[in-house]
Write a protein that holds these residues in place. Structure first.
Motif, PDB file in Angstrom:
ATOM      1  N   GLN A 268      30.824  54.264  25.888  1.00  0.00           N
ATOM      2  CA  GLN A 268      30.158  53.385  24.922  1.00  0.00           C
ATOM      3  C   GLN A 268      31.215  52.738  24.058  1.00  0.00           C
ATOM      4  N   GLY A 269      30.874  51.624  23.456  1.00  0.00           N
ATOM      5  CA  GLY A 269      31.802  50.957  22.571  1.00  0.00           C
ATOM      6  C   GLY A 269      31.953  49.501  22.935  1.00  0.00           C
ATOM      7  N   PRO A 270      32.900  48.822  22.250  1.00  0.00           N
ATOM      8  CA  PRO A 270      33.088  47.396  22.536  1.00  0.00           C
ATOM      9  C   PRO A 270      33.622  47.210  23.952  1.00  0.00           C
ATOM     10  N   GLY A 271      33.225  46.127  24.539  1.00  0.00           N
ATOM     11  CA  GLY A 271      33.672  45.875  25.907  1.00  0.00           C
ATOM     12  C   GLY A 271      33.575  44.412  26.262  1.00  0.00           C
ATOM     13  N   VAL A 272      33.835  44.143  27.481  1.00  0.00           N
ATOM     14  CA  VAL A 272      33.811  42.783  28.013  1.00  0.00           C
ATOM     15  C   VAL A 272      32.855  42.768  29.196  1.00  0.00           C
ATOM     16  N   LYS A 273      32.031  41.739  29.258  1.00  0.00           N
ATOM     17  CA  LYS A 273      31.126  41.591  30.397  1.00  0.00           C
ATOM     18  C   LYS A 273      31.650  40.442  31.257  1.00  0.00           C
ATOM     19  N   ILE A 274      31.913  40.737  32.507  1.00  0.00           N
ATOM     20  CA  ILE A 274      32.425  39.727  33.432  1.00  0.00           C
ATOM     21  C   ILE A 274      31.415  39.558  34.561  1.00  0.00           C
ATOM     22  N   VAL A 275      31.030  38.319  34.800  1.00  0.00           N
ATOM     23  CA  VAL A 275      30.112  38.013  35.903  1.00  0.00           C
ATOM     24  C   VAL A 275      30.913  37.292  36.978  1.00  0.00           C
TER      25      VAL A 275
ATOM     26  N   VAL B 155      40.535  41.243  39.587  1.00  0.00           N
ATOM     27  CA  VAL B 155      39.828  41.323  38.297  1.00  0.00           C
ATOM     28  C   VAL B 155      40.053  42.687  37.655  1.00  0.00           C
ATOM     29  N   VAL B 156      39.888  43.764  38.456  1.00  0.00           N
ATOM     30  CA  VAL B 156      40.059  45.123  37.911  1.00  0.00           C
ATOM     31  C   VAL B 156      41.497  45.333  37.456  1.00  0.00           C
ATOM     32  N   ASN B 157      42.465  44.908  38.260  1.00  0.00           N
ATOM     33  CA  ASN B 157      43.879  45.072  37.867  1.00  0.00           C
ATOM     34  C   ASN B 157      44.190  44.286  36.595  1.00  0.00           C
ATOM     35  N   GLY B 158      43.630  43.105  36.480  1.00  0.00           N
ATOM     36  CA  GLY B 158      43.847  42.311  35.267  1.00  0.00           C
ATOM     37  C   GLY B 158      43.276  42.986  34.038  1.00  0.00           C
ATOM     38  N   LEU B 159      42.103  43.605  34.192  1.00  0.00           N
ATOM     39  CA  LEU B 159      41.491  44.311  33.062  1.00  0.00           C
ATOM     40  C   LEU B 159      42.362  45.503  32.627  1.00  0.00           C
ATOM     41  N   TRP B 160      42.866  46.274  33.611  1.00  0.00           N
ATOM     42  CA  TRP B 160      43.709  47.427  33.262  1.00  0.00           C
ATOM     43  C   TRP B 160      44.999  46.973  32.585  1.00  0.00           C
ATOM     44  N   GLN B 161      45.590  45.879  33.082  1.00  0.00           N
ATOM     45  CA  GLN B 161      46.805  45.354  32.464  1.00  0.00           C
ATOM     46  C   GLN B 161      46.567  44.866  31.043  1.00  0.00           C
ATOM     47  N   SER B 162      45.345  44.420  30.784  1.00  0.00           N
ATOM     48  CA  SER B 162      45.007  43.924  29.448  1.00  0.00           C
ATOM     49  C   SER B 162      44.675  45.046  28.475  1.00  0.00           C
ATOM     50  N   GLY B 163      44.651  46.305  28.964  1.00  0.00           N
ATOM     51  CA  GLY B 163      44.405  47.431  28.082  1.00  0.00           C
ATOM     52  C   GLY B 163      43.019  48.032  28.151  1.00  0.00           C
ATOM     53  N   ALA B 164      42.278  47.708  29.205  1.00  0.00           N
ATOM     54  CA  ALA B 164      40.943  48.304  29.339  1.00  0.00           C
ATOM     55  C   ALA B 164      41.086  49.800  29.563  1.00  0.00           C
ATOM     56  N   GLU B 165      40.200  50.591  28.963  1.00  0.00           N
ATOM     57  CA  GLU B 165      40.283  52.044  29.050  1.00  0.00           C
ATOM     58  C   GLU B 165      39.261  52.633  29.981  1.00  0.00           C
ATOM     59  N   ALA B 166      38.260  51.888  30.345  1.00  0.00           N
ATOM     60  CA  ALA B 166      37.203  52.424  31.208  1.00  0.00           C
ATOM     61  C   ALA B 166      36.556  51.299  31.963  1.00  0.00           C
TER      62      ALA B 166
END
Length: 198
Positions: free
Chosen positions: A146-153, A187-198
């Motif tokens: 839970q928490g702030p996140g990003v929604k990507i379609v 997309v997933v690799n870009g999110l992890w590189q940007s600091g996504a935690e989950a």
């Protein structure tokens, strides 16, 4: 005294007195029509065949009758088979509905098994991971967050959706405008590189 030869007239002979009545003369000279004469000649020769026109008309009438019979038989056959087709259609609809219900039950079962596997994974990570269990569980995607996140379609390009064909229609590696696995990986690799935690 000399004799003079008789004078010959060069003018045309005088008209016949019945010349004005040529129609009556023709009728009296030819009492029978030519068609009657032909029929009489055929009869005397032993032929009893029909004249060509009458034969053609009879052939056309027979062909029309045959066509009408074929159309009528086709209509009767279609009317007889209509209830059978309606029954087969009803059976097909019932079969589709029952198979859809079975697929829905299977999907519910899959969802329940997925939840069970997820809870078992979380429990195993908690037992084996010690104090780092939450981090491992989070990185493995086994823990809901839970928490702030990003929604990507992510969706296919507009022209790829309207062009008809399915995703397996093209065998080449050209850019068709459809989403592929490598696109999702980027997309997933870009999110992890940007600091996504989950």
């Amino acid at each position: 005294m000399s004799q003079q030869p008789p004078v010959r007239s060069t003018s045309s002979p005088p008209p016949r007195p019945d010349a004005s009545m040529s129609l009556l003369t023709n009728v009296t000279d030819h009492a029978l029509d030519d068609g009657y004469a032909e029929a009489a000649a055929r009869r005397s020769a032993g032929g009893t065949g029909l004249p060509g026109r009458l034969r053609a008309r009879l052939g056309l009438a027979a062909a029309l009758l045959l066509s009408a019979a074929v159309v009528t038989l086709g209509a009767v056959q279609a009317q007889i088979s209509a209830p059978t087709l309606a029954k087969e259609r009803e059976q097909l609809i019932n079969r589709i509905q029952s198979e859809t219900a079975a697929a829905d039950k299977l999907q519910e079962s899959v969802d329940a098994l997925r939840d069970s596997v997820g809870s078992t994974q979380r429990e195993a990570l908690r037992k084996q991971g010690g104090d780092r269990a939450e981090l491992v569980s989070l990185l493995a995607g086994a823990t809901p967050v839970q928490g702030p996140g990003v929604k990507i379609v992510v969706d296919d390009a507009k022209q790829a959706r309207t062009s008809g064909g399915g995703p397996r229609e093209s065998s080449g590696f050209s850019d068709t405008g459809r989403v592929r696995d490598r696109d999702m990986q980027r997309v997933v690799n870009g999110l992890w590189q940007s600091g996504a935690e989950a």
